[in-house]
Design a protein around this motif. Structure first.
Motif, PDB file in Angstrom:
ATOM      1  N   LYS A  27       0.855  -1.174   0.000  1.00  0.00           N
ATOM      2  CA  LYS A  27       0.000   0.000   0.000  1.00  0.00           C
ATOM      3  C   LYS A  27       0.901   1.237   0.000  1.00  0.00           C
ATOM      4  O   LYS A  27       1.685   1.444   0.921  1.00  0.00           O
ATOM      5  N   ARG A  28       0.795   2.050  -1.041  1.00  0.00           N
ATOM      6  CA  ARG A  28       1.620   3.248  -1.142  1.00  0.00           C
ATOM      7  C   ARG A  28       0.738   4.475  -1.258  1.00  0.00           C
ATOM      8  O   ARG A  28      -0.314   4.449  -1.906  1.00  0.00           O
ATOM      9  N   ALA A  29       1.177   5.534  -0.603  1.00  0.00           N
ATOM     10  CA  ALA A  29       0.452   6.801  -0.669  1.00  0.00           C
ATOM     11  C   ALA A  29       1.165   7.710  -1.657  1.00  0.00           C
ATOM     12  O   ALA A  29       2.310   8.108  -1.424  1.00  0.00           O
ATOM     13  N   PHE A  30       0.527   8.014  -2.770  1.00  0.00           N
ATOM     14  CA  PHE A  30       1.089   8.881  -3.791  1.00  0.00           C
ATOM     15  C   PHE A  30       0.595  10.307  -3.553  1.00  0.00           C
ATOM     16  O   PHE A  30      -0.606  10.567  -3.596  1.00  0.00           O
ATOM     17  N   GLY A 105      -8.993   9.645 -14.325  1.00  0.00           N
ATOM     18  CA  GLY A 105      -7.877  10.477 -13.888  1.00  0.00           C
ATOM     19  C   GLY A 105      -8.278  11.763 -13.210  1.00  0.00           C
ATOM     20  O   GLY A 105      -7.434  12.660 -13.046  1.00  0.00           O
ATOM     21  N   GLU A 106      -9.551  11.882 -12.809  1.00  0.00           N
ATOM     22  CA  GLU A 106     -10.016  13.078 -12.118  1.00  0.00           C
ATOM     23  C   GLU A 106     -10.565  12.706 -10.752  1.00  0.00           C
ATOM     24  O   GLU A 106     -11.271  11.697 -10.609  1.00  0.00           O
ATOM     25  N   LEU A 107     -10.231  13.522  -9.755  1.00  0.00           N
ATOM     26  CA  LEU A 107     -10.645  13.272  -8.381  1.00  0.00           C
ATOM     27  C   LEU A 107     -11.626  14.348  -7.947  1.00  0.00           C
ATOM     28  O   LEU A 107     -11.314  15.546  -7.985  1.00  0.00           O
ATOM     29  N   THR A 108     -12.806  13.915  -7.547  1.00  0.00           N
ATOM     30  CA  THR A 108     -13.838  14.828  -7.058  1.00  0.00           C
ATOM     31  C   THR A 108     -14.208  14.442  -5.641  1.00  0.00           C
ATOM     32  O   THR A 108     -14.553  13.278  -5.378  1.00  0.00           O
ATOM     33  N   LEU A 109     -14.127  15.390  -4.724  1.00  0.00           N
ATOM     34  CA  LEU A 109     -14.440  15.138  -3.321  1.00  0.00           C
ATOM     35  C   LEU A 109     -15.914  15.400  -3.050  1.00  0.00           C
ATOM     36  O   LEU A 109     -16.606  16.066  -3.829  1.00  0.00           O
ATOM     37  N   ALA A 110     -16.382  14.887  -1.924  1.00  0.00           N
ATOM     38  CA  ALA A 110     -17.776  15.077  -1.533  1.00  0.00           C
ATOM     39  C   ALA A 110     -18.089  16.561  -1.365  1.00  0.00           C
ATOM     40  O   ALA A 110     -17.242  17.347  -0.934  1.00  0.00           O
ATOM     41  N   PRO A 123       2.802   9.287 -12.741  1.00  0.00           N
ATOM     42  CA  PRO A 123       1.564   8.523 -12.921  1.00  0.00           C
ATOM     43  C   PRO A 123       1.293   7.590 -11.749  1.00  0.00           C
ATOM     44  O   PRO A 123       2.222   7.099 -11.086  1.00  0.00           O
ATOM     45  N   LEU A 124       0.041   7.338 -11.501  1.00  0.00           N
ATOM     46  CA  LEU A 124      -0.351   6.312 -10.538  1.00  0.00           C
ATOM     47  C   LEU A 124      -0.113   4.934 -11.141  1.00  0.00           C
ATOM     48  O   LEU A 124       0.020   4.804 -12.363  1.00  0.00           O
ATOM     49  N   PRO A 125      -0.026   3.879 -10.324  1.00  0.00           N
ATOM     50  CA  PRO A 125       0.104   2.527 -10.871  1.00  0.00           C
ATOM     51  C   PRO A 125      -1.054   2.198 -11.809  1.00  0.00           C
ATOM     52  O   PRO A 125      -2.167   2.701 -11.653  1.00  0.00           O
ATOM     53  N   ALA A 126      -0.778   1.368 -12.796  1.00  0.00           N
ATOM     54  CA  ALA A 126      -1.793   1.011 -13.776  1.00  0.00           C
ATOM     55  C   ALA A 126      -2.998   0.376 -13.091  1.00  0.00           C
ATOM     56  O   ALA A 126      -2.857  -0.549 -12.277  1.00  0.00           O
ATOM     57  N   GLY A 127      -4.190   0.872 -13.431  1.00  0.00           N
ATOM     58  CA  GLY A 127      -5.414   0.334 -12.854  1.00  0.00           C
ATOM     59  C   GLY A 127      -5.593   0.634 -11.381  1.00  0.00           C
ATOM     60  O   GLY A 127      -6.351  -0.062 -10.695  1.00  0.00           O
ATOM     61  N   ALA A 128      -4.915   1.672 -10.885  1.00  0.00           N
ATOM     62  CA  ALA A 128      -4.993   1.991  -9.454  1.00  0.00           C
ATOM     63  C   ALA A 128      -6.392   2.462  -9.085  1.00  0.00           C
ATOM     64  O   ALA A 128      -7.029   3.215  -9.816  1.00  0.00           O
ATOM     65  N   SER A 129      -6.836   1.995  -7.928  1.00  0.00           N
ATOM     66  CA  SER A 129      -8.130   2.407  -7.390  1.00  0.00           C
ATOM     67  C   SER A 129      -7.907   2.837  -5.946  1.00  0.00           C
ATOM     68  O   SER A 129      -7.786   1.986  -5.051  1.00  0.00           O
ATOM     69  N   CYS A 149      -3.177   3.547  -2.505  1.00  0.00           N
ATOM     70  CA  CYS A 149      -3.598   2.492  -3.423  1.00  0.00           C
ATOM     71  C   CYS A 149      -2.542   1.389  -3.457  1.00  0.00           C
ATOM     72  O   CYS A 149      -1.422   1.555  -2.946  1.00  0.00           O
ATOM     73  N   ASN A 150      -2.891   0.265  -4.060  1.00  0.00           N
ATOM     74  CA  ASN A 150      -1.978  -0.868  -4.171  1.00  0.00           C
ATOM     75  C   ASN A 150      -0.948  -0.609  -5.258  1.00  0.00           C
ATOM     76  O   ASN A 150      -1.245  -0.017  -6.296  1.00  0.00           O
ATOM     77  N   ASP A 151       0.265  -1.068  -5.015  1.00  0.00           N
ATOM     78  CA  ASP A 151       1.332  -0.952  -6.005  1.00  0.00           C
ATOM     79  C   ASP A 151       2.190  -2.207  -5.925  1.00  0.00           C
ATOM     80  O   ASP A 151       2.455  -2.727  -4.832  1.00  0.00           O
ATOM     81  N   VAL A 152       2.625  -2.693  -7.076  1.00  0.00           N
ATOM     82  CA  VAL A 152       3.463  -3.889  -7.152  1.00  0.00           C
ATOM     83  C   VAL A 152       4.902  -3.453  -7.357  1.00  0.00           C
ATOM     84  O   VAL A 152       5.215  -2.754  -8.321  1.00  0.00           O
TER      85      VAL A 152
END
Length: 381
Positions: A27-30, A105-110, A123-129, A149-152
């Protein structure tokens, strides 16, 4: 900047050439910088206030963070938790999956109609959620968003079976058992005059005035610049050491106690020893390396790395000394070599390294004692 939160077991990742390398999912925090609109900044400021209120009142959303604070206190890693201050506390808010939307690729907060204007520096890892999103606003006025998110990470084998002992210092940031000395950049000293000037300007401003707020921002920006340069240098340094070596041996330094020395506190804080060790710990875990910490009471500077003799005294102003066996030692290189030898002994024997000390129960040392005849006749330095 990326940090480690948690890790899962290793796996296999095969390249196009059918060469399989061990990989590890972590688990990495980008972390990225972003620029909110006026409406978004106002909404985030209200959210930070709610987070502070919830933490102080110990209600639902912040209970996990409060539990972590008390856990660190009982483990003697931090002081007793205090109420969050509007001026001094870190302004941040954590959003779970139901409180944000990450799409294309867009982040919208509540409670926000538009996505954040994020500078995607990498870039974030491919397919990062992302599982959680943390928004923060530092004292220098900068906005950051951190996506967990998860990173390998492929655990590429180190070239050969490299081993290195590392001695932390002030004149040289690090001294390796190979004889290499890594220069201390002294980031704080480089900006010390600028920092003193803006701090004097801040002291002259009237409390509560708009000019004082501007002056405080100038001070925070210089501190942020120093911290960013130090962090960047340590990231590059720890990456290089982990890539080149399979086993790394360091000293278990108590930086919290060492900074109580008024003569050395500023230099020790500027060196960032605690931050260096933290980075080294999670990077060795990522890449499957071995990190050994030698006991802080191990006399690495007093021992002769050639014959094992021990000097009675070794003041800090002594940078080189001659052993009875005729070997001329550089203080830091000799210490790094002794640290490496002690660490390899720990790895081989599984025992601690505390020569000349006794345990409270058995009265015996947890490591082999030195031969008293080896230290007989050693001159006092």
């Amino acid at each position: 900047m990326a940090g480690v939160r948690a890790a899962s077991g290793p796996g296999l990742a095969c390249t196009a050439g059918n060469v399989c390398a061990v990989a590890r999912t972590v688990k990495r925090a980008f972390k990225y910088r972003f620029y909110p609109t006026r409406e978004q900044a106002a909404e985030l400021a209200r959210t930070f206030g709610c987070v502070r209120l919830v933490y102080n009142m110990a209600l639902q959303q912040a209970l996990r963070h409060l539990q972590v604070a008390f856990t660190n206190f009982w483990a003697k890693r931090a002081r007793y938790p205090v109420f969050k201050s509007r001026k001094r506390s870190r302004r941040s808010a954590e959003y779970t999956t139901s409180a944000f939307r990450f799409r294309d690729g867009e982040l919208t907060l509540a409670k926000m109609l538009e996505p954040l204007e994020i500078v995607w520096s990498r870039p974030l890892p491919a397919g990062a959620s992302p599982s959680t999103v943390t928004v923060s606003h530092d004292a220098a006025g900068r906005w950051f968003v951190s996506l967990l998110c998860n990173d390998v990470i492929e655990q590429v084998p180190a070239p050969g079976t490299g081993v290195v002992g590392i001695d932390a210092g002030i004149d040289s940031l690090l001294t390796l058992s190979t004889g290499e000395k890594i220069t201390n950049p002294r980031h704080e000293r480089a900006d010390r005059q600028r920092l003193a000037r803006v701090q004097r300007n801040l002291a002259r401003k009237e409390k509560g005035s708009a000019n004082r707020a501007k002056a405080r921002l100038n001070v925070a920006r210089i501190h942020a610049r120093i911290a960013d340069r130090r962090r960047d240098h340590l990231h590059k340094l720890t990456t290089r050491l982990v890539r080149e070596n399979q086993t790394l041996v360091i000293e278990d330094l108590t930086v919290r106690n060492m900074v109580k020395n008024r003569s050395l506190a500023r230099a020790i804080s500027d060196a960032g020893w605690r931050q260096f060790r933290t980075m080294l710990e999670y990077r060795t875990d990522w890449h499957g390396r071995n990190l050994v910490a030698v006991d802080r009471w191990f006399p690495s500077s007093k021992l002769c790395s050639t014959c094992g003799a021990r000097a009675d005294r070794m003041p800090l102003n002594v940078r080189s000394w001659t052993c009875r066996c005729g070997t001329v030692h550089d203080r830091d290189v000799n210490a790094a070599r002794n640290i490496l030898a002690a660490g390899l002994a720990v790895t081989a024997c599984g025992d601690g390294v505390r020569p000349q000390r006794e345990t409270s129960r058995t009265g015996r040392s947890s490591a082999k004692q030195e031969n008293p005849r080896a230290t007989k006749g050693i001159p006092v330095l």
